[in-house]
Motif scaffolding. Structure first.
Motif, PDB file in Angstrom:
ATOM      1  N   ALA A 162       0.852  -1.202   0.000  1.00 18.83           N
ATOM      2  CA  ALA A 162       0.000   0.000   0.000  1.00 18.83           C
ATOM      3  C   ALA A 162       0.883   1.245   0.000  1.00 18.83           C
ATOM      4  O   ALA A 162       1.824   1.354   0.787  1.00 18.83           O
ATOM      5  CB  ALA A 162      -0.902   0.007   1.226  1.00 18.83           C
ATOM      6  N   GLN A 163       0.591   2.159  -0.887  1.00 19.00           N
ATOM      7  CA  GLN A 163       1.330   3.419  -0.942  1.00 19.00           C
ATOM      8  C   GLN A 163       0.452   4.476  -1.591  1.00 19.00           C
ATOM      9  O   GLN A 163      -0.557   4.137  -2.231  1.00 19.00           O
ATOM     10  CB  GLN A 163       2.655   3.260  -1.714  1.00 19.00           C
ATOM     11  CG  GLN A 163       2.502   3.070  -3.198  1.00 19.00           C
ATOM     12  CD  GLN A 163       3.813   2.824  -3.940  1.00 19.00           C
ATOM     13  OE1 GLN A 163       3.920   1.856  -4.656  1.00 19.00           O
ATOM     14  NE2 GLN A 163       4.794   3.689  -3.795  1.00 19.00           N
ATOM     15  N   CYS A 164       0.841   5.736  -1.437  1.00 17.56           N
ATOM     16  CA  CYS A 164      -0.001   6.778  -2.037  1.00 17.56           C
ATOM     17  C   CYS A 164       0.272   6.864  -3.533  1.00 17.56           C
ATOM     18  O   CYS A 164       1.351   6.530  -4.006  1.00 17.56           O
ATOM     19  CB  CYS A 164       0.202   8.127  -1.352  1.00 17.56           C
ATOM     20  SG  CYS A 164       1.888   8.735  -1.309  1.00 17.56           S
ATOM     21  N   ALA A 203      -7.192  -0.523  -7.761  1.00 19.85           N
ATOM     22  CA  ALA A 203      -5.942   0.101  -7.289  1.00 19.85           C
ATOM     23  C   ALA A 203      -5.315  -0.665  -6.125  1.00 19.85           C
ATOM     24  O   ALA A 203      -4.084  -0.737  -6.005  1.00 19.85           O
ATOM     25  CB  ALA A 203      -6.219   1.543  -6.883  1.00 19.85           C
ATOM     26  N   THR A 204      -6.145  -1.263  -5.267  1.00 14.41           N
ATOM     27  CA  THR A 204      -5.611  -2.006  -4.128  1.00 14.41           C
ATOM     28  C   THR A 204      -4.899  -3.259  -4.608  1.00 14.41           C
ATOM     29  O   THR A 204      -3.756  -3.547  -4.223  1.00 14.41           O
ATOM     30  CB  THR A 204      -6.763  -2.400  -3.170  1.00 14.41           C
ATOM     31  OG1 THR A 204      -7.363  -1.206  -2.671  1.00 14.41           O
ATOM     32  CG2 THR A 204      -6.281  -3.259  -2.027  1.00 14.41           C
ATOM     33  N   SER A 205      -5.575  -4.023  -5.442  1.00 13.98           N
ATOM     34  CA  SER A 205      -5.018  -5.276  -5.939  1.00 13.98           C
ATOM     35  C   SER A 205      -3.707  -5.033  -6.694  1.00 13.98           C
ATOM     36  O   SER A 205      -2.730  -5.770  -6.537  1.00 13.98           O
ATOM     37  CB  SER A 205      -6.057  -5.946  -6.843  1.00 13.98           C
ATOM     38  OG  SER A 205      -5.628  -7.195  -7.238  1.00 13.98           O
ATOM     39  N   ARG A 242     -12.257  -9.001 -13.293  1.00 12.97           N
ATOM     40  CA  ARG A 242     -13.486  -8.731 -14.043  1.00 12.97           C
ATOM     41  C   ARG A 242     -13.217  -7.625 -15.074  1.00 12.97           C
ATOM     42  O   ARG A 242     -13.580  -7.751 -16.221  1.00 12.97           O
ATOM     43  CB  ARG A 242     -14.619  -8.324 -13.084  1.00 12.97           C
ATOM     44  CG  ARG A 242     -15.961  -8.296 -13.745  1.00 12.97           C
ATOM     45  CD  ARG A 242     -17.082  -8.220 -12.749  1.00 12.97           C
ATOM     46  NE  ARG A 242     -17.130  -6.945 -12.033  1.00 12.97           N
ATOM     47  CZ  ARG A 242     -18.102  -6.613 -11.195  1.00 12.97           C
ATOM     48  NH1 ARG A 242     -19.092  -7.459 -10.961  1.00 12.97           N
ATOM     49  NH2 ARG A 242     -18.088  -5.454 -10.580  1.00 12.97           N
ATOM     50  N   THR A 243     -12.549  -6.551 -14.621  1.00 14.41           N
ATOM     51  CA  THR A 243     -12.159  -5.480 -15.550  1.00 14.41           C
ATOM     52  C   THR A 243     -10.701  -5.138 -15.263  1.00 14.41           C
ATOM     53  O   THR A 243     -10.349  -4.893 -14.103  1.00 14.41           O
ATOM     54  CB  THR A 243     -13.018  -4.212 -15.326  1.00 14.41           C
ATOM     55  OG1 THR A 243     -14.397  -4.591 -15.341  1.00 14.41           O
ATOM     56  CG2 THR A 243     -12.767  -3.172 -16.400  1.00 14.41           C
ATOM     57  N   PRO A 244      -9.850  -5.109 -16.290  1.00 16.06           N
ATOM     58  CA  PRO A 244      -8.453  -4.741 -16.019  1.00 16.06           C
ATOM     59  C   PRO A 244      -8.328  -3.265 -15.646  1.00 16.06           C
ATOM     60  O   PRO A 244      -9.105  -2.441 -16.126  1.00 16.06           O
ATOM     61  CB  PRO A 244      -7.741  -4.998 -17.352  1.00 16.06           C
ATOM     62  CG  PRO A 244      -8.771  -5.426 -18.327  1.00 16.06           C
ATOM     63  CD  PRO A 244     -10.125  -5.377 -17.697  1.00 16.06           C
TER      64      PRO A 244
HETATM   65  P1  NDP Z   1     -12.207  -0.990  -6.480  1.00 16.79           P
HETATM   66  O1  NDP Z   1     -13.647  -0.748  -6.210  1.00 16.79           O
HETATM   67  O2  NDP Z   1     -11.479  -0.035  -7.315  1.00 16.79           O
HETATM   68  O3  NDP Z   1     -11.994  -2.426  -7.121  1.00 16.79           O
HETATM   69  C1  NDP Z   1     -12.791  -3.532  -6.792  1.00 16.79           C
HETATM   70  C2  NDP Z   1     -12.420  -4.670  -7.701  1.00 16.79           C
HETATM   71  O4  NDP Z   1     -13.231  -5.808  -7.414  1.00 16.79           O
HETATM   72  C3  NDP Z   1     -12.664  -4.326  -9.164  1.00 16.79           C
HETATM   73  O5  NDP Z   1     -11.604  -4.826  -9.933  1.00 16.79           O
HETATM   74  C4  NDP Z   1     -13.966  -5.058  -9.449  1.00 16.79           C
HETATM   75  O6  NDP Z   1     -14.177  -5.337 -10.804  1.00 16.79           O
HETATM   76  C5  NDP Z   1     -13.742  -6.313  -8.639  1.00 16.79           C
HETATM   77  N1  NDP Z   1     -14.971  -7.074  -8.434  1.00 16.79           N
HETATM   78  C6  NDP Z   1     -16.121  -6.658  -7.874  1.00 16.79           C
HETATM   79  N2  NDP Z   1     -17.047  -7.620  -7.904  1.00 16.79           N
HETATM   80  C7  NDP Z   1     -16.471  -8.695  -8.494  1.00 16.79           C
HETATM   81  C8  NDP Z   1     -16.920  -9.989  -8.811  1.00 16.79           C
HETATM   82  N3  NDP Z   1     -18.165 -10.375  -8.547  1.00 16.79           N
HETATM   83  N4  NDP Z   1     -16.048 -10.839  -9.395  1.00 16.79           N
HETATM   84  C9  NDP Z   1     -14.779 -10.443  -9.681  1.00 16.79           C
HETATM   85  N5  NDP Z   1     -14.298  -9.216  -9.412  1.00 16.79           N
HETATM   86  C10 NDP Z   1     -15.138  -8.353  -8.820  1.00 16.79           C
HETATM   87  O7  NDP Z   1     -11.520  -1.163  -5.034  1.00 16.79           O
HETATM   88  P2  NDP Z   1     -10.011  -0.878  -4.574  1.00 16.79           P
HETATM   89  O8  NDP Z   1      -9.940  -1.248  -3.148  1.00 16.79           O
HETATM   90  O9  NDP Z   1      -9.046  -1.470  -5.503  1.00 16.79           O
HETATM   91  O10 NDP Z   1      -9.852   0.683  -4.722  1.00 16.79           O
HETATM   92  C11 NDP Z   1     -10.833   1.564  -4.217  1.00 16.79           C
HETATM   93  C12 NDP Z   1     -10.328   2.975  -4.300  1.00 16.79           C
HETATM   94  O11 NDP Z   1      -9.462   3.216  -3.205  1.00 16.79           O
HETATM   95  C13 NDP Z   1      -9.491   3.329  -5.518  1.00 16.79           C
HETATM   96  O12 NDP Z   1     -10.240   3.576  -6.650  1.00 16.79           O
HETATM   97  C14 NDP Z   1      -8.756   4.526  -5.015  1.00 16.79           C
HETATM   98  O13 NDP Z   1      -9.557   5.675  -5.088  1.00 16.79           O
HETATM   99  C15 NDP Z   1      -8.488   4.138  -3.593  1.00 16.79           C
HETATM  100  N6  NDP Z   1      -7.148   3.558  -3.521  1.00 16.79           N
HETATM  101  C16 NDP Z   1      -6.119   4.421  -3.592  1.00 16.79           C
HETATM  102  C17 NDP Z   1      -4.855   3.983  -3.527  1.00 16.79           C
HETATM  103  C18 NDP Z   1      -3.793   5.000  -3.567  1.00 16.79           C
HETATM  104  O14 NDP Z   1      -4.050   6.170  -3.675  1.00 16.79           O
HETATM  105  N7  NDP Z   1      -2.591   4.604  -3.500  1.00 16.79           N
HETATM  106  C19 NDP Z   1      -4.515   2.570  -3.406  1.00 16.79           C
HETATM  107  C20 NDP Z   1      -5.673   1.725  -3.340  1.00 16.79           C
HETATM  108  C21 NDP Z   1      -6.940   2.213  -3.402  1.00 16.79           C
HETATM  109  P3  NDP Z   1     -14.864  -4.220 -11.772  1.00 16.79           P
HETATM  110  O15 NDP Z   1     -13.787  -3.239 -12.071  1.00 16.79           O
HETATM  111  O16 NDP Z   1     -15.317  -4.978 -12.937  1.00 16.79           O
HETATM  112  O17 NDP Z   1     -15.990  -3.600 -11.005  1.00 16.79           O
END
Ligand code: NDP
Length: 602
Positions: A111-113, A251-253, A272-274
């Protein structure tokens, strides 16, 4: 162009747009936000705090001058500014076991900004902290939160592991009555709310999710007891014999996957979506360089410079030089190439689109250049405009798919079919795993009360849910008529600067401190925005161009309400029409004039 540079074939925009629409359509679904599970009942253990044990304490029944809901950046910067203004009687109420908010919960490996530390980390100059890296890692950001808490004495009165359950205005005594899940019932002359937009973890509504017999957790509650390793990035040695699935590629993954790929016997990244993943180029900060630039006022200069580069200003230099300012620079460069007679809104929009097509082609080419397995590479390409989803930047995510044992499981936009006792099913194939990690994000777009966990009841019993039933209405995104002595700390209806949220928060915090100080100085028991001033502000906002991100033709996600029509209320989720730089300048003038135009002090 040099002679060695290959001539790129022109982009077939029509074909590209058709591909974007085809990929979006695969992902459109009728259940929108309803596809996710609210984490409660039998799923409630996903919310347990793995980091800090609960400490028993007596309920509070006293009175404080200022209470703030949320111990993240918003509460810390507002609290700090109040302390500087002489209001030391500040109580922060926080559901986590310490300060930090997002950075308390998100301790997942890597995790990082994403925005440069120099502008992302609040109060660096005040605390004398030099960030160690251009993009600091989570432990350093959490430590900065703790440093602010310590330096400003905010720990003394804070209530951790405490959830506000009700906030009600007591007109007779001009104060707020605050009730919590720890039996507290105390009062505050003024309150602030900074519960953050992304703090309630959500789980995908995959059939069978409760039947899995292995281990599972959400990324914001990382179980280092199970994985081994630590938030600083030590190898998660306990995963060496484990088969692990991570569901989600946001972004987390993107940040966690390289660490998992290195540690697990087998890793399944379920997509599900890159995400679009551009270059990160992190680097340590050189103390000699820092000593040179960190002259008085440096952080404010950097903040203003970033905002000017990123959000409509006209900065001559780019101090920050990151992915965000690069993005804006490219768009501006493209538009500035237009002949004078072509400077029409349509042609400017077309130039903006061209720059986006080019950038996304580059990002897709980067996948081909890095990922060795061609089938995986094709599936890791994002087919949408860059601001349709949170842009990601990373130098080890795509490379992780070259690690033996790391597998991409692409669901062709459909998501996981089923979770079983032993694992998960995609495309009719069951993958057996020992652990499922949900990188499935946080609730966005659900109603304020559900996300905050409490209702706010203002004058004459008016609830915030009622006041905002047809959309948010405020002045500056801070003051809401009917809710005297209450202040909201968040970006919407203010600068709405999404690329660097802390800048919005620090300006709001400063403004609130000046306003409360003024109320105390003049002996006012109540401060409230007038209905006319609020209506005028909302009217002004409705002339704003709307959010550039989250258009309905984008692939679904939380930026565009999962592809569902958000209704007319979404028109109000905008910022100051003249842009963030102009807003901050305006707000500075507003609070320093001493007039507080639009507020009634009585
Ligand atoms: P997201 O909501 O961005 O991602 C959720 C993921 O789960 C998506 O890839 C989504 O796919 C997937 N998903 C949901 N339902 C299913 C399913 N049924 N089967 C398979 N995959 C599924 O969450 P994050 O925690 O990654 O990030 C949230 C936000 O937090 C970021 O957008 C950002 O604003 C912030 N963040 C900031 C960071 C930073 O600044 N360094 C680091 C991490 C997070 P799909 O895309 O198709 O919906």
């Amino acid at each position: 162009m040099t002679t060695t540079e290959a001539v790129k074939p022109p982009i077939d925009k029509k074909a590209l747009l058709a591909k974007y629409i085809q990929e979006r359509d695969k992902r459109l679904r009728t259940d929108g936000n309803e596809q996710y599970l609210e984490v409660k009942g039998r799923l409630a253990h996903y919310l347990d705090d793995p980091y800090t044990p609960l400490v028993e304490r007596e309920p509070k029944t006293d009175h404080v001058t200022f209470a703030f809901v949320g111990g993240g950046f918003a509460g810390l910067v507002t609290g700090a500014r109040l302390v500087e203004a002489g209001v030391t009687d500040v109580r922060i109420i926080e559901k986590g076991g310490d300060f930090g908010g997002t950075w308390y919960w998100n301790r997942y490996p890597g995790a990082q900004c994403d925005t440069a530390s120099m502008i992302y980390m609040p109060l660096l100059e005040e605390t004398g902290h030099m960030p160690t890296e251009k993009y600091a890692h989570a432990p350093e950001i959490l430590a900065q939160c703790q440093r602010i808490g310590t330096q400003y004495g905010l720990y003394d009165n804070a209530l951790f592991h405490t959830e506000v359950k009700d906030l009600s205005w007591d007109e007779a005594n001009s104060r707020w009555v605050i009730s919590t899940n720890r039996g507290d019932r105390f009062t505050a002359s003024f309150i602030g709310l900074g519960t953050g937009p992304l703090h309630v973890p959500k789980l995908p509504g995959i059939p069978g999710i409760e039947s899995f017999k292995g281990h599972s957790f959400h990324t914001s509650r990382w179980d280092y007891g199970y994985t081994g390793g630590d938030p600083k990035g030590a190898l998660m040695e306990k995963l060496a014999d484990k088969r692990v699935a991570i569901i989600g590629t946001g972004a987390t993954s993107v940040q966690a996957v390289p660490h998992l790929a290195r540690a697990c016997k087998a890793l399944y990244v379920v997509q599900r979506t890159p995400s679009s993943v551009d270059v990160r180029a992190n680097a340590p900060i050189d103390p000699d360089w820092f000593a040179e630039i960190a002259t008085p006022g440096w952080q404010q200069r950097w903040l203003e410079n970033f905002t000017a580069n990123q959000a409509g200003g006209n900065a001559e230099v780019d101090l920050v030089q990151d992915g965000w300012t690069d993005l804006s620079r490219r768009i501006r460069a493209k538009i500035s190439q237009l002949p004078r007679e072509d400077m029409t809104p349509q042609k400017m929009l077309a130039a903006y689109e061209d720059s986006d097509f080019e950038k996304m082609e580059e990002i897709r080419a980067r996948v081909d250049a890095i990922v060795e397995n061609d089938e995986a590479a094709q599936k890791l390409k994002a087919w949408y405009r860059q601001l349709c989803k949170r842009p990601c930047f990373h130098d080890a995510y795509l490379q992780a798919f070259n690690t033996p044992g790391a597998h991409l499981v692409d669901t062709d936009g459909k998501g996981v079919e089923r979770i079983t006792e032993k694992g998960f099913v995609v495309g009719g194939v069951e993958y057996e795993v020992d652990c499922i990690i949900y990188a499935s994000g946080f609730e966005v777009g659900t109603e304020y009360k559900r996300r905050a966990g409490f209702e706010l009841t203002g004058r004459d019993g008016l609830t915030l849910s009622e006041a905002w039933a047809e959309g948010m209405r405020s002045k500056h995104g801070i003051h809401v008529h009917g809710f005297p002595n209450a202040f909201f700390v968040q970006p919407t209806q203010g600068a709405n600067l999404i690329s660097n949220v802390p800048h919005n928060l620090t300006e709001a915090g400063r403004t609130i401190a000046v306003t409360i100080k003024h109320a105390l100085d003049v002996g006012a028991r109540q401060v409230e925005v007038t209905p006319e001033a609020q209506a005028a502000w909302v009217e002004l906002l409705l002339n704003a161009p709307g959010r550039m991100i989250g258009a309905p033709d984008c692939t679904p996600g939380y930026y565009n309400n999962e592809g569902q029509d958000p209704g007319p209320a979404a028109r109000l989720n905008v910022g100051y029409p003249a842009g963030a730089t102009a807003y901050f300048k305006y707000l500075d003038g507003w609070r320093n004039s001493g007039q507080f135009e639009g507020l009634a002090f009585r």
